[in-house]
Design a protein around this motif. Structure first.
Motif, mmCIF file in Angstrom:
data_model
loop_
_atom_site.group_PDB
_atom_site.id
_atom_site.type_symbol
_atom_site.label_atom_id
_atom_site.label_comp_id
_atom_site.label_asym_id
_atom_site.label_seq_id
_atom_site.Cartn_x
_atom_site.Cartn_y
_atom_site.Cartn_z
ATOM 1 N N GLY A 73 0.815 -1.208 0.000
ATOM 2 C CA GLY A 73 0.000 0.000 0.000
ATOM 3 C C GLY A 73 0.846 1.254 0.000
ATOM 4 N N GLY A 74 1.968 1.222 0.709
ATOM 5 C CA GLY A 74 2.871 2.367 0.722
ATOM 6 C C GLY A 74 3.497 2.628 -0.632
ATOM 7 N N VAL A 75 3.871 1.560 -1.331
ATOM 8 C CA VAL A 75 4.442 1.705 -2.676
ATOM 9 C C VAL A 75 3.419 2.325 -3.622
ATOM 10 N N LEU A 76 2.176 1.834 -3.574
ATOM 11 C CA LEU A 76 1.131 2.366 -4.446
ATOM 12 C C LEU A 76 0.793 3.813 -4.112
ATOM 13 N N ALA A 77 0.882 4.158 -2.827
ATOM 14 C CA ALA A 77 0.583 5.535 -2.416
ATOM 15 C C ALA A 77 1.567 6.535 -2.998
ATOM 16 N N ASP A 78 2.779 6.060 -3.368
ATOM 17 C CA ASP A 78 3.775 6.929 -3.988
ATOM 18 C C ASP A 78 3.783 6.823 -5.510
ATOM 19 N N ARG A 79 2.873 6.002 -6.073
ATOM 20 C CA ARG A 79 2.828 5.808 -7.518
ATOM 21 C C ARG A 79 1.479 6.222 -8.136
ATOM 22 N N LEU A 80 0.407 6.137 -7.344
ATOM 23 C CA LEU A 80 -0.926 6.414 -7.853
ATOM 24 C C LEU A 80 -1.531 7.617 -7.133
ATOM 25 N N SER A 81 -2.655 8.069 -7.604
ATOM 26 C CA SER A 81 -3.374 9.150 -6.934
ATOM 27 C C SER A 81 -3.844 8.672 -5.563
ATOM 28 N N ARG A 82 -3.436 9.363 -4.534
ATOM 29 C CA ARG A 82 -3.807 8.942 -3.181
ATOM 30 C C ARG A 82 -5.301 9.098 -2.937
ATOM 31 N N SER A 83 -5.905 10.095 -3.536
ATOM 32 C CA SER A 83 -7.346 10.251 -3.360
ATOM 33 C C SER A 83 -8.094 9.100 -4.016
ATOM 34 N N ARG A 84 -7.594 8.594 -5.147
ATOM 35 C CA ARG A 84 -8.241 7.457 -5.794
ATOM 36 C C ARG A 84 -8.074 6.181 -4.961
ATOM 37 N N ILE A 85 -6.893 6.020 -4.327
ATOM 38 C CA ILE A 85 -6.677 4.861 -3.450
ATOM 39 C C ILE A 85 -7.654 4.904 -2.274
ATOM 40 N N LEU A 86 -7.836 6.086 -1.680
ATOM 41 C CA LEU A 86 -8.764 6.214 -0.552
ATOM 42 C C LEU A 86 -10.197 5.928 -0.992
ATOM 43 N N PHE A 87 -10.566 6.396 -2.171
ATOM 44 C CA PHE A 87 -11.901 6.126 -2.698
ATOM 45 C C PHE A 87 -12.131 4.625 -2.858
ATOM 46 N N LEU A 88 -11.206 3.954 -3.519
ATOM 47 C CA LEU A 88 -11.356 2.516 -3.757
ATOM 48 C C LEU A 88 -11.298 1.723 -2.453
ATOM 49 N N GLY A 89 -10.435 2.149 -1.513
ATOM 50 C CA GLY A 89 -10.331 1.454 -0.236
ATOM 51 C C GLY A 89 -11.610 1.537 0.573
ATOM 52 N N ASN A 90 -12.209 2.727 0.611
ATOM 53 C CA ASN A 90 -13.475 2.879 1.331
ATOM 54 C C ASN A 90 -14.604 2.120 0.633
ATOM 55 N N LEU A 91 -14.567 2.091 -0.693
ATOM 56 C CA LEU A 91 -15.567 1.335 -1.435
ATOM 57 C C LEU A 91 -15.448 -0.162 -1.138
ATOM 58 N N LEU A 92 -14.208 -0.656 -1.061
ATOM 59 C CA LEU A 92 -13.988 -2.070 -0.739
ATOM 60 C C LEU A 92 -14.467 -2.382 0.672
ATOM 61 N N SER A 93 -14.189 -1.496 1.618
ATOM 62 C CA SER A 93 -14.662 -1.686 2.993
ATOM 63 C C SER A 93 -16.178 -1.691 3.060
ATOM 64 N N ALA A 94 -16.808 -0.811 2.287
ATOM 65 C CA ALA A 94 -18.270 -0.764 2.252
ATOM 66 C C ALA A 94 -18.839 -2.081 1.740
ATOM 67 N N ALA A 95 -18.225 -2.626 0.702
ATOM 68 C CA ALA A 95 -18.704 -3.895 0.145
ATOM 69 C C ALA A 95 -18.538 -5.034 1.148
ATOM 70 N N ALA A 96 -17.397 -5.059 1.840
ATOM 71 C CA ALA A 96 -17.142 -6.129 2.811
ATOM 72 C C ALA A 96 -18.128 -6.064 3.973
ATOM 73 N N GLN A 97 -18.361 -4.857 4.513
ATOM 74 C CA GLN A 97 -19.277 -4.712 5.641
ATOM 75 C C GLN A 97 -20.727 -4.935 5.227
ATOM 76 N N ALA A 98 -21.085 -4.540 4.017
ATOM 77 C CA ALA A 98 -22.448 -4.780 3.541
ATOM 78 C C ALA A 98 -22.710 -6.277 3.376
ATOM 79 N N THR A 99 -21.717 -6.983 2.835
ATOM 80 C CA THR A 99 -21.843 -8.439 2.695
ATOM 81 C C THR A 99 -22.004 -9.102 4.054
ATOM 82 N N LEU A 100 -21.202 -8.653 5.010
ATOM 83 C CA LEU A 100 -21.283 -9.213 6.356
ATOM 84 C C LEU A 100 -22.641 -8.923 6.991
ATOM 85 N N ALA A 101 -23.139 -7.705 6.794
ATOM 86 C CA ALA A 101 -24.445 -7.340 7.356
ATOM 87 C C ALA A 101 -25.548 -8.227 6.793
#
Length: 419
Positions: A73-101
């Motif tokens: 994650g640290g390597v990608l944070a220095d190679r990609l848009s950090r705002s896009r990483i945060l967007f995708l990370g929160n989206l992935l967390s939302a999917a995981a928690q929704a599935t669990l719910a």
């Protein structure tokens, strides 16, 4: 890094920067769900017939990917848009928690399925944590970084005081599925807010492996960074063992049990909130020295519990520990952001993050072994002593006194319009 394209007007204070307000709001929204998640998760495991062993498996499955993937994650944070990483990370967390719910609500949840969702959430954290550290530096000028770091933590700490209480009511009235659903919804809202940041990606020409090697070389070359990380691993391990693990046991045996422990946890949360307020007013010059010294306050609660002091003294120790910890976190983040170039910040912060995350299983393992040789209060005193001794050793590192607040930016802006 395209600083000119991603950095706001440097004369603006943090809350006057629209992108920073959006970032703080996204963090606040996601925290309202995350504060309830641990309680909901525990009762989701219990509800499907699991016990302490099953809960341990779920928690371990959640923490392992954060250790394994944080450096990536640290390597990608220095190679990609950090705002896009945060967007995708929160989206992935939302999917995981929704599935669990959904699994919990339909009574199809098992230890394996809950652990699988936790594993996915752990991966999301591994990739978003290094990116979040770098985003603040892209949004806010160097002279305002401490205030910005404190402002990010202020609403989060306030939510942490009330979140578990509200989560307990939701779980008691409607069941864990409702709290997990809320957590998923808050991650989704945070993702949509973060999508609006649109920070530029850095311009990179080297391979990811070359970036990883360069990051490791930069980490090793900064004595203050790797010594603080090593010390932090010991401190966090001792804190988790002495407070989070043995604290409830000692509270049950020598105080009034859950009631006393609830008060101690509340006192610590209040201390965190008070520490953030301190950081909004106090701007120390010796950032790293302050981070090391204030972090040593974590030895106070285990020392108070270990020596059998009355509950008011334990509560005082918890408040002081919370204040010290939050001051240490803000001072450390500010030092890291001011003394590590933006192009390396993701990787170097990820190495530091791995060290602290390794402390989680390390602390629990050492405590389990020590419990066979000593009584709980003796282990608490050993943990307190380890924190104090590690602090003293870290203060013996000369570079600790050289990592201070950067004032050059402020001096250069004194004559700027609006500065």
């Amino acid at each position: 890094m395209k600083a000119a394209a991603t950095h706001p007007a440097t004369s603006l204070t943090p809350l006057r920067v629209a992108a920073f307000r959006r970032f703080v709001l996204a963090n606040l929204v996601s925290t309202t769900g995350s504060a309830m998640a641990p309680l909901a998760l525990a009762y989701a495991v219990i509800g499907q017939g699991g016990g302490a062993g099953s809960l341990g498996v779920v928690l371990a499955t959640n923490s392992v990917p954060t250790i394994v993937f944080t450096v990536a994650g640290g390597v990608l944070a220095d190679r990609l848009s950090r705002s896009r990483i945060l967007f995708l990370g929160n989206l992935l967390s939302a999917a995981a928690q929704a599935t669990l719910a959904v699994l919990v609500a339909t009574h199809h949840a098992t230890t394996v399925s809950i652990a699988a969702c936790g594993f996915v959430s752990g991966i999301a954290v591994a990739f978003t944590a290094p990116a979040a550290t770098g985003v603040v530096g892209q949004l806010v000028a160097a002279e305002h970084l401490q205030q910005a770091n404190a402002l990010v933590r202020l609403p989060n700490n306030a939510v942490k005081v009330l979140g578990p209480v509200v989560g307990g009511v939701i779980v008691a009235v409607g069941g864990p599925a409702w709290a997990l659903s809320w957590d998923a919804f808050t991650f989704l809202v945070a993702a949509l807010l973060l999508l609006g940041l649109r920070l530029d990606a850095p311009v990179t020409t080297a391979s990811a492996l070359a970036d990883l090697r360069a990051g490791w070389a930069g980490f090793r070359a900064r004595t203050w960074l790797w010594t603080y990380t090593a010390a932090g691993t010991v401190v966090v391990a001792a804190w988790l063992a002495g407070f989070q693990l043995l604290g409830p046991v000692v509270a049950t045996e020598h105080y009034s049990g859950a009631r006393s422990w609830g008060l101690v946890q509340g006192a610590f949360a209040f201390g965190l909130l008070a520490g953030t307020v301190v950081c909004l007013r106090w701007r120390p010059h010796r950032l790293l020295t302050v981070a090391v010294i204030t972090g040593s306050g974590l030895c106070l609660p285990p020392a108070a519990l270990g020596t059998g002091l009355d509950l008011p003294w334990v509560l005082l120790g918890a408040v002081l520990a919370g204040i010290g910890l939050d001051v240490a976190i803000v001072a450390w983040n500010t030092a890291l952001q001011q003394h590590v170039p933006q192009a390396e910040l993701g990787r170097l912060s990820s190495f530091n993050g791995v060290g602290e995350r390794v402390a989680i299983p390390l602390g629990y393992l050492v405590t389990a072994l020590a419990a066979h040789a000593w009584d709980d209060r003796t282990v608490l005193l050993v943990c307190a002593g380890a924190i104090a001794a590690t602090t003293i050793l870290n203060l013996c590192v000369r570079d600790v006194y050289r990592v201070n607040r950067v004032r050059a930016c402020r001096d250069a802006l004194d004559g700027a319009p609006g500065g």
